[in-house]
Design a protein around this motif. Sequence first.
Motif, PDB file in Angstrom:
ATOM      1  N   TRP A 117       0.830  -1.207   0.000  1.00 27.32           N
ATOM      2  CA  TRP A 117       0.000   0.000   0.000  1.00 27.32           C
ATOM      3  C   TRP A 117       0.870   1.264   0.000  1.00 27.32           C
ATOM      4  CZ3 TRP A 117      -4.657  -0.916   3.846  1.00 27.32           C
ATOM      5  CH2 TRP A 117      -5.429  -1.993   3.358  1.00 27.32           C
ATOM      6  N   ASN A 118       1.942   1.218   0.774  1.00 26.64           N
ATOM      7  CA  ASN A 118       2.828   2.379   0.847  1.00 26.64           C
ATOM      8  C   ASN A 118       3.533   2.659  -0.480  1.00 26.64           C
ATOM      9  OD1 ASN A 118       2.772   3.739   3.359  1.00 26.64           O
ATOM     10  ND2 ASN A 118       3.737   1.972   4.343  1.00 26.64           N
ATOM     11  N   SER A 119       3.661   1.636  -1.298  1.00 28.94           N
ATOM     12  CA  SER A 119       4.364   1.797  -2.577  1.00 28.94           C
ATOM     13  C   SER A 119       3.436   2.257  -3.707  1.00 28.94           C
ATOM     14  CB  SER A 119       5.036   0.475  -2.975  1.00 28.94           C
ATOM     15  OG  SER A 119       4.061  -0.503  -3.337  1.00 28.94           O
ATOM     16  N   LEU A 120       2.135   2.335  -3.423  1.00 30.47           N
ATOM     17  CA  LEU A 120       1.171   2.733  -4.450  1.00 30.47           C
ATOM     18  C   LEU A 120       1.343   4.198  -4.830  1.00 30.47           C
ATOM     19  CD1 LEU A 120      -2.002   0.953  -3.000  1.00 30.47           C
ATOM     20  CD2 LEU A 120      -0.675   0.225  -4.995  1.00 30.47           C
ATOM     21  N   ASP A 121       0.847   4.527  -5.994  1.00 32.66           N
ATOM     22  CA  ASP A 121       0.927   5.896  -6.483  1.00 32.66           C
ATOM     23  C   ASP A 121       0.144   6.840  -5.558  1.00 32.66           C
ATOM     24  OD1 ASP A 121      -0.586   8.095  -8.367  1.00 32.66           O
ATOM     25  OD2 ASP A 121       1.495   7.726  -9.012  1.00 32.66           O
ATOM     26  N   THR A 122       0.786   7.923  -5.139  1.00 32.89           N
ATOM     27  CA  THR A 122       0.186   8.852  -4.186  1.00 32.89           C
ATOM     28  C   THR A 122      -1.097   9.476  -4.707  1.00 32.89           C
ATOM     29  OG1 THR A 122       2.394   9.371  -3.353  1.00 32.89           O
ATOM     30  CG2 THR A 122       0.620  10.876  -2.746  1.00 32.89           C
ATOM     31  N   ASP A 123      -1.129   9.835  -5.966  1.00 35.94           N
ATOM     32  CA  ASP A 123      -2.298  10.489  -6.530  1.00 35.94           C
ATOM     33  C   ASP A 123      -3.464   9.526  -6.736  1.00 35.94           C
ATOM     34  OD1 ASP A 123      -0.990  12.935  -6.635  1.00 35.94           O
ATOM     35  OD2 ASP A 123      -0.121  12.491  -8.604  1.00 35.94           O
ATOM     36  N   GLU A 124      -3.152   8.276  -7.061  1.00 34.82           N
ATOM     37  CA  GLU A 124      -4.204   7.301  -7.363  1.00 34.82           C
ATOM     38  C   GLU A 124      -4.747   6.608  -6.118  1.00 34.82           C
ATOM     39  OE1 GLU A 124      -5.010   3.728 -10.646  1.00 34.82           O
ATOM     40  OE2 GLU A 124      -3.009   4.587 -10.392  1.00 34.82           O
ATOM     41  N   TYR A 125      -3.904   6.444  -5.093  1.00 37.90           N
ATOM     42  CA  TYR A 125      -4.314   5.722  -3.883  1.00 37.90           C
ATOM     43  C   TYR A 125      -3.962   6.510  -2.616  1.00 37.90           C
ATOM     44  CZ  TYR A 125      -4.665   1.726  -7.075  1.00 37.90           C
ATOM     45  OH  TYR A 125      -4.999   0.894  -8.108  1.00 37.90           O
ATOM     46  N   PRO A 126      -4.422   7.747  -2.474  1.00 35.06           N
ATOM     47  CA  PRO A 126      -4.059   8.537  -1.298  1.00 35.06           C
ATOM     48  C   PRO A 126      -4.601   7.949   0.004  1.00 35.06           C
ATOM     49  CG  PRO A 126      -5.793   9.635  -2.547  1.00 35.06           C
ATOM     50  CD  PRO A 126      -5.298   8.500  -3.391  1.00 35.06           C
ATOM     51  N   PHE A 127      -5.820   7.386  -0.029  1.00 37.20           N
ATOM     52  CA  PHE A 127      -6.414   6.836   1.191  1.00 37.20           C
ATOM     53  C   PHE A 127      -5.645   5.616   1.682  1.00 37.20           C
ATOM     54  CE2 PHE A 127      -9.342   3.713   3.123  1.00 37.20           C
ATOM     55  CZ  PHE A 127      -9.627   4.404   4.291  1.00 37.20           C
ATOM     56  N   LEU A 128      -5.362   4.668   0.786  1.00 41.95           N
ATOM     57  CA  LEU A 128      -4.663   3.443   1.190  1.00 41.95           C
ATOM     58  C   LEU A 128      -3.282   3.751   1.748  1.00 41.95           C
ATOM     59  CD1 LEU A 128      -5.622   0.847  -1.584  1.00 41.95           C
ATOM     60  CD2 LEU A 128      -6.566   1.131   0.707  1.00 41.95           C
ATOM     61  N   ARG A 129      -2.609   4.718   1.186  1.00 42.30           N
ATOM     62  CA  ARG A 129      -1.291   5.101   1.709  1.00 42.30           C
ATOM     63  C   ARG A 129      -1.421   5.698   3.109  1.00 42.30           C
ATOM     64  NH1 ARG A 129       3.221   5.732  -1.654  1.00 42.30           N
ATOM     65  NH2 ARG A 129       3.884   7.452  -0.305  1.00 42.30           N
ATOM     66  N   THR A 130      -2.520   6.411   3.353  1.00 40.88           N
ATOM     67  CA  THR A 130      -2.733   7.039   4.655  1.00 40.88           C
ATOM     68  C   THR A 130      -2.960   6.000   5.753  1.00 40.88           C
ATOM     69  OG1 THR A 130      -3.698   9.004   3.637  1.00 40.88           O
ATOM     70  CG2 THR A 130      -4.200   8.635   5.958  1.00 40.88           C
ATOM     71  N   ILE A 131      -3.683   4.922   5.439  1.00 42.47           N
ATOM     72  CA  ILE A 131      -4.044   3.944   6.477  1.00 42.47           C
ATOM     73  C   ILE A 131      -3.123   2.722   6.500  1.00 42.47           C
ATOM     74  CG2 ILE A 131      -6.473   4.635   6.394  1.00 42.47           C
ATOM     75  CD1 ILE A 131      -6.994   1.970   4.880  1.00 42.47           C
ATOM     76  N   ALA A 132      -2.065   2.729   5.708  1.00 41.98           N
ATOM     77  CA  ALA A 132      -1.172   1.560   5.646  1.00 41.98           C
ATOM     78  C   ALA A 132      -0.613   1.204   7.017  1.00 41.98           C
ATOM     79  CB  ALA A 132      -0.039   1.821   4.654  1.00 41.98           C
ATOM     80  N   ALA A 133      -0.231   2.206   7.794  1.00 39.44           N
ATOM     81  CA  ALA A 133       0.330   1.935   9.123  1.00 39.44           C
ATOM     82  C   ALA A 133      -0.725   1.337  10.051  1.00 39.44           C
ATOM     83  CB  ALA A 133       0.899   3.218   9.721  1.00 39.44           C
ATOM     84  N   GLN A 134      -1.975   1.790   9.927  1.00 39.86           N
ATOM     85  CA  GLN A 134      -3.049   1.236  10.752  1.00 39.86           C
ATOM     86  C   GLN A 134      -3.293  -0.230  10.420  1.00 39.86           C
ATOM     87  OE1 GLN A 134      -5.647   4.958   9.844  1.00 39.86           O
ATOM     88  NE2 GLN A 134      -6.602   3.958  11.590  1.00 39.86           N
ATOM     89  N   LEU A 135      -3.196  -0.576   9.148  1.00 44.82           N
ATOM     90  CA  LEU A 135      -3.351  -1.979   8.759  1.00 44.82           C
ATOM     91  C   LEU A 135      -2.307  -2.840   9.448  1.00 44.82           C
ATOM     92  CD1 LEU A 135      -4.486  -4.261   6.852  1.00 44.82           C
ATOM     93  CD2 LEU A 135      -2.630  -3.622   5.294  1.00 44.82           C
ATOM     94  N   ARG A 136      -1.075  -2.384   9.448  1.00 43.95           N
ATOM     95  CA  ARG A 136       0.019  -3.163  10.017  1.00 43.95           C
ATOM     96  C   ARG A 136      -0.170  -3.406  11.514  1.00 43.95           C
ATOM     97  NH1 ARG A 136       3.724   0.031   8.741  1.00 43.95           N
ATOM     98  NH2 ARG A 136       4.570  -0.987   6.888  1.00 43.95           N
ATOM     99  N   ASP A 137      -0.714  -2.413  12.223  1.00 44.76           N
ATOM    100  CA  ASP A 137      -0.746  -2.474  13.688  1.00 44.76           C
ATOM    101  C   ASP A 137      -2.122  -2.783  14.271  1.00 44.76           C
ATOM    102  OD1 ASP A 137       1.954  -1.705  13.639  1.00 44.76           O
ATOM    103  OD2 ASP A 137       1.428   0.421  13.610  1.00 44.76           O
TER     104      ASP A 137
END
Length: 226
Positions: free
Chosen positions: A181-201
Motif C-alpha cells: 500500500w505504501n508503494s502505491l501511487d500517491t495520486d491514485e491511492y491517497p487513502f490506502l497510503r494514509t491507512i497503511a500503518a493502521q493496517l500493520r498495527d
Amino acid sequence: MATRTRNTERREDALSKERIIEAAVEMLDAGGESALTFRALSATLKTGPGAIYWHVANKGELLTAATDAILTGAMPPADAGGTPQEAIRAVAIGVFDAIEAHPWAGEQMSQLASQSTTLRVFERIGRQVQALGVPGPAQFFAASALLNYILGVAAQNAAMARSVQQGTDRTEVLDMVAALWNSLDTDEYPFLRTIAAQLRDHDDRAQFLAGVDLILAGIATLTRPA
C-alpha cells in the motif's frame, strides 16, 4: 447372545456421539479439514469405523456437528440480559472468538451443510433486531447485514489461518500488504497510503467490534421517527 449384547452396550456407552465430536474438533484444530478422516478418527478413539458410523453417517455430517458444537458453546445464553445492542455484540464476539480458536469452523459456516448452525446465529440476531424496534419490512435487511458481516469476517479469518498453517506469519502478511500500500501511487491511492500503518498495527478483534457498532449505528436510524 447375552454376552455379545453386554459388550455392545459397553462400547456404545463408552463411544458417545459427543466423544466422537470432541475428538473430531481436536483433529480439526490440529490439522484442518484434511486431517479429519474416519480412519484417523478410529485410531484416535481406538475403535473401528463401524462404531463411528453408528453415530454419524459421513464426514459431512460430522463436520456440521462439530461446527454446531463449537458455535453453540460460544454463544451466550439467550436470556443473558442487557440491551439488544449488547446482546448482538455478545453473539457476534462469541462467533468471532470461536472461529479465531477454530478457523475451520469459519469455512464450514459458509457452506450449505452447516446451514442449521448459521440459522441459529441468524435467529439470535434477528430477535434482538426486533427488540430494537426496527420496522418489520427492514428487519430482514438489518439482521442479514449483521449476519453477512460476521460470516465475511469469519471467512477472512479462516483464509488468514490457512496462510499461517502454510508457514506465513500474520505479522509478515500484514507487513507485506502495508508495504504494498505504501508503494502505491500517491495520486491514485491517497487513502490506502494514509491507512497503511493502521493496517500493520491493527487488532482484529477491535476492528471486528468497530464494524458491528457501525452497523448497529445504521440500524438505529431505522427506529427514529421520520
